[in-house]
Write an enzyme that holds these catalytic residues in place. Structure first.
Site, PDB file in Angstrom:
ATOM      1  N   LYS A  98       0.858  -1.260   0.003  1.00 54.59           N
ATOM      2  CA  LYS A  98       0.115   0.080  -0.045  1.00 54.59           C
ATOM      3  C   LYS A  98       1.098   1.216   0.207  1.00 54.59           C
ATOM      4  O   LYS A  98       0.699   2.127  -0.761  1.00 54.59           O
ATOM      5  CB  LYS A  98      -0.752  -0.053   1.361  1.00 54.59           C
ATOM      6  CG  LYS A  98      -1.939  -1.145   0.952  1.00 54.59           C
ATOM      7  CD  LYS A  98      -2.716  -1.298   2.507  1.00 54.59           C
ATOM      8  CE  LYS A  98      -3.761  -2.424   2.406  1.00 54.59           C
ATOM      9  NZ  LYS A  98      -4.468  -2.780   3.648  1.00 54.59           N
TER      10      LYS A  98
ATOM     11  N   GLN B 160      -4.608  -1.323   9.784  1.00 51.44           N
ATOM     12  CA  GLN B 160      -4.449  -2.800   9.264  1.00 51.44           C
ATOM     13  C   GLN B 160      -4.896  -3.911  10.075  1.00 51.44           C
ATOM     14  O   GLN B 160      -4.629  -4.169  11.329  1.00 51.44           O
ATOM     15  CB  GLN B 160      -3.093  -3.039   8.745  1.00 51.44           C
ATOM     16  CG  GLN B 160      -2.680  -4.352   8.176  1.00 51.44           C
ATOM     17  CD  GLN B 160      -3.280  -4.388   6.747  1.00 51.44           C
ATOM     18  OE1 GLN B 160      -3.243  -3.471   6.042  1.00 51.44           O
ATOM     19  NE2 GLN B 160      -3.856  -5.528   6.276  1.00 51.44           N
TER      20      GLN B 160
ATOM     21  N   ASP C 136     -10.996   2.706   4.413  1.00 51.18           N
ATOM     22  CA  ASP C 136     -11.537   1.531   4.522  1.00 51.18           C
ATOM     23  C   ASP C 136     -12.860   1.321   4.421  1.00 51.18           C
ATOM     24  O   ASP C 136     -13.366   0.197   3.987  1.00 51.18           O
ATOM     25  CB  ASP C 136     -10.840   0.588   5.591  1.00 51.18           C
ATOM     26  CG  ASP C 136      -9.652  -0.023   5.406  1.00 51.18           C
ATOM     27  OD1 ASP C 136      -9.261  -0.402   4.187  1.00 51.18           O
ATOM     28  OD2 ASP C 136      -8.900  -0.633   5.977  1.00 51.18           O
TER      29      ASP C 136
END
Ligand code: NDP
Length: 294
Positions: free
Chosen positions: A53, A97, A120
């Site tokens: 990422k 994460q 997200d």
């Protein structure tokens, strides 16, 4: 019939290239998109994803910052960090994460991220917005990427029967929300299956578009696919392979070899949904930044 390969890698490259001028425009207006990625602990797969990422951001011109915390970090400490990132005007997107170590309540952490920085799309506010078709909500990157793949490879979504195997909050459920929307990229008839679904093969065989998000290597076999269906394989599973350099290789939730002779189009693993997921994270970060430019 030999299925056409839908290359997520190629679509992702095109989409990332299209984003660069947009990012340039924001920079000229004095705003550099900024993404903060928080990684708690040493999960090797998470470390790889976070690195990928970061690299993708850098290449696109997005400023990205990875904050690594030790495994024993308390929930309180993580929440304090999120509060700081929420308040930081140089940070437009925040990504925590997953999975988190077991002493930390995942839902409490996801709810702490400001909804307008939640790239997200896991905050309940964004989940709700996506469910009702409000375009200001952030769409979770993986299902958003699958929808883009279908659209950009010319697959007819409207009116099609889509069967999704998997009902997770990350993939299956938001995938259903997106494809149900009364809008471009939606208007499908959607069936969601899970581990309690009776006679799964008869349901999957009724799909025009079959999306597998199960987490079990090669679970969907050729006989579970209607001839001519489009197959999207979200799964990423490690299987032992002594001939591979690392001793393992990645396979999807679909038995690719068995499926490619039945389906009309199929996504490979790797090189399918994975690159699209990262691309849509970049898009969400730019969407988050744009809010401050208007
Ligand atoms: P989860 O484990 O959260 O969900 C799996 C789903 O599959 C559950 O709904 C479960 O049902 C269902 N399931 C499990 N076994 C069966 C079965 N025998 N029959 C029918 N349904 C079953 O996984 P995720 O959604 O997080 O991920 C799914 C896959 O996608 C994984 O391989 C993951 O690595 C991959 N993934 C890939 C991404 C990418 O970018 N390419 C991003 C995110 C995930 P139930 O709810 O009843 O337990």
């Amino acid at each position: 019939m030999l299925a056409r390969i839908i290359s997520g890698k190629e679509i992702a490259e095109e989409m990332r290239a299209a984003l660069v001028p947009e990012i340039e425009k924001l920079k000229q207006a004095g705003i550099t998109p900024g993404l903060s990625v928080v990684l708690v602990g040493e999960n090797p797969a998470s470390q790889v994803y976070v690195r990928m990422k970061g690299k993708a951001c850098e290449k696109a011109g997005i400023h990205s910052d990875t904050i690594k915390l030790p495994t024993e970090t308390s929930e309180e400490e993580l929440l304090e960090l999120i509060d700081r990132l929420n308040a930081d005007t140089a940070v437009h997107g925040i990504l925590v994460q997953l999975p988190l170590p077991k002493q930390i309540n995942e839902q409490r952490v996801l709810r702490r991220v400001r909804p307008d920085k939640d790239v997200d799309g896991f905050h309940p506010e964004n989940v709700g917005k996506v469910a009702i078709g409000d375009p200001t909500g952030f769409r979770p990157a993986t299902p958003y990427g699958v929808q883009q793949m279908l659209l950009r490879s010319g697959v007819e979504i409207e009116g099609s029967h889509v069967v999704i195997v998997g009902r997770s909050n990350i993939v299956g459920r938001p995938m259903a929300s997106l494809l149900l929307q009364k809008d471009k990229g939606g208007n499908a008839t959607v069936t969601v299956c899970h581990s309690r679904t009776k006679n799964l093969p008869s349901v999957t065989r009724s799909a025009d578009i079959l999306i597998a998000a199960i987490g079990k290597a090669r679970f969907v076999t050729g006989d579970m696919i209607r001839p001519g269906a489009v197959v999207i394989d979200v799964g990423v599973n490690r299987v032992n392979d002594p001939t591979a350099e690392k001793g393992y290789r990645l396979v999807g939730d679909v038995d690719f070899e068995g499926a490619k002779g039945v389906a009309s189009a199929i996504t490979p693993v790797p090189g399918g949904v994975g690159p699209m997921t990262i691309t849509m994270l970049l898009y969400n970060t730019v969407q988050a930044t744009r809010q401050w430019a208007d």
